[in-house]
Design a protein around this motif. Structure first.
Motif, short mmCIF file in Angstrom:
data_model
loop_
_atom_site.label_atom_id
_atom_site.label_comp_id
_atom_site.label_asym_id
_atom_site.label_seq_id
_atom_site.Cartn_x
_atom_site.Cartn_y
_atom_site.Cartn_z
N ASP B 83 0.71 -1.05 0.33
CA ASP B 83 0.34 0.11 0.28
C ASP B 83 1.00 1.30 -0.03
OD1 ASP B 83 -1.99 -1.63 0.06
OD2 ASP B 83 -2.86 -0.97 2.19
N ASP B 84 0.49 2.15 -0.49
CA ASP B 84 1.57 3.63 -0.76
C ASP B 84 2.14 4.01 -0.06
OD1 ASP B 84 0.47 2.93 -3.80
OD2 ASP B 84 0.05 4.74 -4.30
N ASP B 85 0.53 4.39 1.55
CA ASP B 85 0.83 4.68 2.64
C ASP B 85 1.86 3.81 3.44
OD1 ASP B 85 -0.25 6.80 1.71
OD2 ASP B 85 -2.31 6.45 2.82
N LEU B 86 2.34 3.29 3.08
CA LEU B 86 2.92 1.99 4.31
C LEU B 86 4.07 2.05 3.21
CD1 LEU B 86 0.50 -1.29 4.55
CD2 LEU B 86 1.09 1.31 6.34
N LEU B 87 4.11 1.91 1.97
CA LEU B 87 5.65 2.10 1.77
C LEU B 87 6.38 3.88 2.25
CD1 LEU B 87 7.96 0.43 0.18
CD2 LEU B 87 7.01 1.58 -2.06
N ARG B 88 5.42 4.10 1.67
CA ARG B 88 5.87 5.67 2.07
C ARG B 88 6.85 5.82 3.38
NH1 ARG B 88 2.20 8.32 -1.30
NH2 ARG B 88 0.49 8.54 0.09
N ALA B 89 6.17 5.34 4.46
CA ALA B 89 5.98 5.38 6.21
C ALA B 89 7.31 4.62 5.91
CB ALA B 89 4.99 4.33 6.40
N VAL B 90 8.33 3.70 5.07
CA VAL B 90 9.27 3.16 4.76
C VAL B 90 10.67 3.46 5.27
CG1 VAL B 90 10.84 1.61 4.10
CG2 VAL B 90 8.80 0.54 4.59
N SER B 91 10.23 5.04 4.29
CA SER B 91 11.73 5.40 3.74
C SER B 91 11.81 6.45 4.86
CB SER B 91 11.52 6.61 2.56
OG SER B 91 11.88 7.28 1.96
N GLY B 92 12.81 6.67 4.58
CA GLY B 92 14.03 7.47 5.34
C GLY B 92 14.24 9.03 4.13
N LEU B 93 13.62 9.51 3.11
CA LEU B 93 13.55 10.09 2.80
C LEU B 93 12.53 11.71 2.56
CD1 LEU B 93 14.71 8.89 -0.81
CD2 LEU B 93 16.43 9.07 1.95
N GLU B 94 12.80 12.57 2.17
CA GLU B 94 11.30 13.34 1.98
C GLU B 94 11.06 13.60 1.11
OE1 GLU B 94 12.78 18.10 1.68
OE2 GLU B 94 14.17 17.32 3.43
N SER B 95 11.49 12.63 -0.05
CA SER B 95 10.67 11.93 -1.47
C SER B 95 10.38 10.75 -1.20
CB SER B 95 11.14 12.80 -2.28
OG SER B 95 11.14 14.40 -2.17
N PRO B 96 9.86 9.75 -0.37
CA PRO B 96 9.83 8.58 -0.50
C PRO B 96 9.66 7.99 -1.87
CG PRO B 96 8.29 9.11 1.22
CD PRO B 96 8.88 10.64 0.11
N ALA B 97 10.93 6.63 -2.24
CA ALA B 97 10.67 6.15 -3.78
C ALA B 97 9.29 5.16 -4.29
CB ALA B 97 11.74 5.98 -4.61
N PRO B 98 8.74 5.08 -5.18
CA PRO B 98 7.98 4.18 -4.88
C PRO B 98 8.52 2.62 -5.40
CG PRO B 98 8.22 5.04 -7.59
CD PRO B 98 8.76 6.10 -6.32
N MET B 99 9.48 2.72 -5.44
CA MET B 99 9.85 1.50 -5.42
C MET B 99 12.11 1.02 -4.65
SD MET B 99 12.34 0.81 -8.26
CE MET B 99 12.93 -0.79 -8.30
N GLY B 100 12.35 -0.29 -4.71
CA GLY B 100 13.13 -0.24 -3.76
C GLY B 100 13.13 -1.86 -4.35
N PHE B 101 14.82 -2.42 -3.60
CA PHE B 101 14.80 -4.14 -4.14
C PHE B 101 15.42 -4.26 -2.49
CE2 PHE B 101 16.30 -4.00 -8.62
CZ PHE B 101 15.36 -4.49 -8.80
N VAL B 102 14.89 -5.14 -1.72
CA VAL B 102 15.68 -5.92 -0.85
C VAL B 102 17.35 -7.35 -1.24
CG1 VAL B 102 16.27 -7.28 1.34
CG2 VAL B 102 14.13 -6.01 0.46
N LEU B 103 18.59 -6.89 -0.54
CA LEU B 103 19.41 -7.62 -1.23
C LEU B 103 20.09 -8.44 -0.08
CD1 LEU B 103 21.83 -5.81 -3.14
CD2 LEU B 103 19.45 -6.03 -3.75
N GLU B 104 20.54 -9.94 -0.34
CA GLU B 104 20.93 -10.59 0.59
C GLU B 104 22.04 -9.48 0.58
OE1 GLU B 104 19.84 -12.73 2.29
OE2 GLU B 104 17.82 -13.20 1.15
N LEU B 105 22.58 -9.70 1.64
CA LEU B 105 24.31 -8.76 2.09
C LEU B 105 25.10 -9.35 1.91
CD1 LEU B 105 26.25 -6.39 3.49
CD2 LEU B 105 25.52 -7.95 6.03
#
Lengths: 264, 264
Positions: B83-105
Motif C-alpha cells: 500500500d502506498d502509505d505503508l511504503l512511504r512510511a518505510v522511507s527515511g527520505l523527504e521524497s520517498p521512492a515508489p520502489m526498491g530492492f532487498v538484497l542479501e548482504l
C-alpha cells in the motif's frame, strides 16, 4: 546564575530574537528575508573572528555562558544569554551547540572581472556547495558566483560544510548567466562527456570554473559560453563523479597550475 | 487494482517484511543484524541490476506497480506490492521512492593483497563515505577496507551517496589495522601536515590510500605503517580540505599515474 554585565537574558520562547534564530537555523533561505546569518558552534564562530568579522550578537546558553571565552562576548556588538532548553530548540542539529553568532548578511559584493572564480550553475545539494566553497578557498580562488537556481549559500548546512570558507571568499548569489560576460578570466566548463582530459590539459590561470547541477551538469547554454571544456578520465568506468569531488580535482589542478607559474 | 501474478500484497503495517524494511531504511547499522540491504529508488536498483545482482525481493508501491518495468520484477526472486502509505512510511527520505530492492548482504570478501585499495580509518560521515566509494570506483580502485570505527558502508545514506559504486567494489568492513599487513601494495597516507606535495610526488601504482577521520585524520599508529605520506598544497591557506574532496584529488592523481603507466 550570575547575570553578566551587558548581557541580556532570554527566557521566553516568544522572544523576537529567538523566533528569528529558529527561522535562520531551520529555513535555508531565511537569511535573505532577515538580512542576518546564524553561525552555530565554536568552529564557525572562531573562523569568522579569525577573518576580522564583528558579530552583531553573540548568543550563549545559560549553562555554557560562565565558561565562555571572554573574547567571544567582547567581539560582539551585543551579547545574549538564553535558557538552555530554548537555545537547544533553535538548532537544526542532532547535537545542538551551546553558542553561536548572529552576523549581518554581508552586502552582495561586486563581481571582480580578473579574480580566479568558481561559477555554480543550479547546484542543489547544500553539502556539495559547502565542500566546493572549502576547496575553492583552499586552492586560492577568490570569488564564487552562484547562478539563479543554486542552493542558498549562507544556509546553515552550507555554512557547516564550508567550515569557515565563506569568510575568505566573495560570494555573489542570484546571478544571471549574462552577467558572466563581465568576467575577463577564461571560462572553463567541467563536462562528463566532452573536452580535454584534465590530466593532459593545459589549464589557463587564473580562470573561472563552471560547475553544474548534480543530475544535469552545466547547462548547454552556459557550456557554449566556455572557451575550454574539461573532463576527468575515469578508468574504473563509472558514469560520473560527485560534483564536489570533480570540483576538488579541477580546482586542485588549477591551483597547482598557478603554483607552477609562480615558481617558474 | 489487479493483483499481479506471483506478487504478494502487503496492506498491514505489522507485516514482518515491512518491519524489517523500516529498520533497514532508518537504522544505519540494521543491515548487519538482518543480513539484508535495502536499496531505495530506481537509480540504485538499476545500478545493482547492471552489475548482475539478483535482488531477493523487489518492492513496489501499489500505484506504481502497474507501470513498473517488467525486468525489475522479473529480476527478483520474489515481488511484493505494498500500500502506498505503508511504503512511504518505510522511507527515511523527504521524497520517498515508489520502489526498491532487498538484497542479501554479500558475504565479507577476502582481502586481495595486490588490489589498488582505499583504507578508511574511522571515517564518520555517511556522505563522505559514499562520495569516496564513488571516486574509488571511478578511478579504478578495486577494494575499500573500512577499519573498525568507520561508518557502516551499506547504510542507506552511504548507498545513496555512492550512486551504485558499492556494486563495483570489494567492501571489507570491520577490519583491524593489523590485517593491513596482508596488503602487498604500498600504503600511502594522506596527511594535512607532512610528506610529499601531491603535485610533485611520484605515486606508486597500484597502492592503498589511507584516509582518516574527519576531525583527526589518519591515526598516528596507522600513519606509521605507511611508506609514503602525501599532502595537498593549499595556496589559499585554509586549514584542511573535506576528506572526500582530498580523497577525490588523491585517487584521481593515482588513477592518472596508472593511466600514464599503461600508455607508456
Amino acid at each position: 546564575m550570575t547575570s553578566p554585565i551587558g548581557a541580556s537574558h532570554i527566557s521566553s520562547r516568544d522572544n523576537p530574537l529567538l523566533k528569528d534564530l529558529r527561522k535562520l537555523a531551520q529555513d535555508p533561505g531565511a537569511y535573505r528575508r532577515l538580512g542576518r546569518v546564524w553561525l552555530e558552534g565554536d568552529h564557525l564562530c572562531r573562523a569568522a573572528l579569525a577573518r576580522g568579522i564583528r558579530p552583531a550578537i553573540a548568543v550563549f546558553s545559560e549553562s555554557f555562558w560562565p565558561s565562555a571565552p571572554a573574547e567571544w562576548a567582547n567581539s560582539a556588538i551585543k551579547t545574549v544569554v538564553v535558557d538552555d532548553d530554548l537555545l537547544r530548540a533553535v538548532s537544526g542539529l542532532e547535537s545542538p551547540a551551546p553558542m553561536g553568532f548572529v552576523l549581518e548578511l554581508p552586502p552582495r559584493p561586486a563581481l571582480l572581472p580578473d579574480a580566479p572564480s568558481v561559477v555554480l550553475d543550479r547546484l542543489q545539494d547544500a553539502g556539495n556547495a559547502g565542500s566546493i566553497l572549502r576547496s575553492a578557498a583552499a586552492f586560492g580562488f577568490k570569488q564564487v558566483i552562484a547562478l539563479k537556481g543554486t542552493v542558498a549559500l549562507w544556509a546553515p548546512k552550507v555554512l557547516r560544510a564550508g567550515m569557515g570558507a565563506h569568510f575568505g571568499l566573495r560570494l555573489i548569489e542570484g546571478v544571471e548567466a549574462d552577467a558572466l560576460d563581465e568576467l575577463k578570466v577564461p571560462l572553463v566548463a567541467t563536462s562528463s562527456h566532452r573536452g580535454d582530459w584534465l590530466h593532459q590539459a593545459r589549464l589557463p590561470h587564473p580562470c573561472a570554473w563552471l560547475l553544474g547541477h548534480e543530475g544535469q551538469g552545466v547547462s548547454p547554454a552556459l557550456e557554449a559560453r566556455a572557451g575550454q571544456h574539461i573532463r576527468i578520465a575515469q578508468p574504473g568506468g563509472e558514469e560520473s563523479l560527485n560534483v564536489a569531488a570533480a570540483a576538488a580535482i579541477c580546482l586542485h589542478a588549477s591551483g597547482a597550475a598557478g603554483l607552477a607559474q609562480t615558481s617558474s
